[in-house]
Design an enzyme around this catalytic site. Structure first.
Site, PDB file in Angstrom:
ATOM      1  N   SER A 137      55.117   7.870  -4.057  1.00 56.32           N
ATOM      2  CA  SER A 137      55.538   9.082  -3.362  1.00 56.32           C
ATOM      3  C   SER A 137      56.030   8.685  -1.982  1.00 56.32           C
ATOM      4  CB  SER A 137      54.353  10.047  -3.224  1.00 56.32           C
ATOM      5  OG  SER A 137      54.642  11.097  -2.316  1.00 56.32           O
ATOM      6  N   TYR A 150      45.459  11.737  -1.312  1.00 58.99           N
ATOM      7  CA  TYR A 150      46.737  11.489  -1.975  1.00 58.99           C
ATOM      8  C   TYR A 150      47.567  10.517  -1.147  1.00 58.99           C
ATOM      9  CZ  TYR A 150      51.268  12.536  -4.160  1.00 58.99           C
ATOM     10  OH  TYR A 150      52.484  12.445  -4.795  1.00 58.99           O
TER      11      TYR A 150
END
Length: 271
Positions: A137, A150
């Site tokens: 990401s 995350y």
């Protein structure tokens, strides 16, 4: 480059994983798919004529069983695409997130990549060629408001991919890491057919990302950025970290001005 390639793809039942499965199958790849959602996985595999097995990638034994099934079904694995991921949010900051959330994030976003790579690498090295693709990401290059587990685990995923590329590149192993910004997937509250107005023009579809991945693999690119502007943001962050943090604090204040968001979907729309 895809025709006849034997591919193990994780997180394949929806979002980026399903879009990748569609494009890989269209390119002539032979697929073995996995996901925690057994029903959706079976539907995807049937539609694409692929092999499949559900698995919880937090569990090393399930990863070992998955790789064994994929190798038996395909006769070997030429390409591992570690795409599985999740985000639950930690709106009250890093210390508010319980240990099990941190551990799950580490196991899925880092250790699952490593454990699967550890199992497929011997065959790839023996053949002198292989592909390891980690879907991370842009949070792994930048900063993520409202979900420290995350963000931290995606940073580690990027670092792991770099190490794999450095250590195994001379053995014919091609390594790529994929770092998109906003994608219209269930992770951000979009369903698979969502046509609602998106909050800003940086939101790509899952198929946009899948197309970028296929193009990046064909070009031999290590860092695949479906959102090219992520490179500019990363350069700004590294050029002046204090200024970057000040800017992120300001963005957080604005996003939380009406109270903490209920979840990541609301936070995404506020940002």
């Amino acid at each position: 480059m895809l025709a006849g390639r034997r591919v193990l793809l994780t997180g394949a039942a929806q979002g980026i994983g399903r879009a990748l499965a569609d494009r890989l199958a269209a390119g002539g790849a032979r697929l073995f798919l996995t996901d925690m959602n057994g029903m959706r996985l079976a539907e995807t595999a049937k539609a694409l004529g692929a092999g499949s097995a559900p698995a919880d990638l937090r569990d090393p034994e399930q990863i070992a069983g998955l790789v064994a099934q994929a190798e038996a079904a395909l006769g070997g694995i030429d390409m591992l695409i570690s795409n599985a991921g999740f985000a639950r949010g930690a709106m009250d900051g890093p210390c508010s997130a319980p240990d099990d959330l941190w551990q799950d994030s580490w196991d899925v976003h880092v250790m699952a990549h490593l454990r699967a790579a550890r199992l497929v690498l011997p065959g790839m090295r023996a053949r002198g060629e292989g592909w390891l693709v980690n879907v991370a990401s842009a949070a792994g290059l930048l900063s993520q408001i409202g979900d420290a587990p995350y963000s931290a685990s995606k940073h580690a995923a990027v670092s792991l991919a770099q190490s794999l590329a450095i250590e195994h590149g001379d053995e014919g192993i091609h390594v790529s890491v994929v770092c998109p910004l906003y994608v219209a997937t269930p992770l951000l509250g979009y369903d698979e057919t969502d046509d609602q107005t998106r909050p800003h023009d940086r939101v790509l579809t899952a198929d946009d990302v899948a197309r970028s991945v296929i193009d990046g693999l064909a070009a031999g690119t290590f860092l695949i950025l479906p959102h090219p502007e992520a490179a500019v943001f990363a350069q700004r962050r590294m050029a002046d970290m204090d200024r970057w943090i000040d800017g992120m604090r300001r963005l957080r204040r604005e996003a939380f001005a009406d109270g903490p968001p209920r979840d990541l979907t609301e936070l995404h729309r506020r940002i």
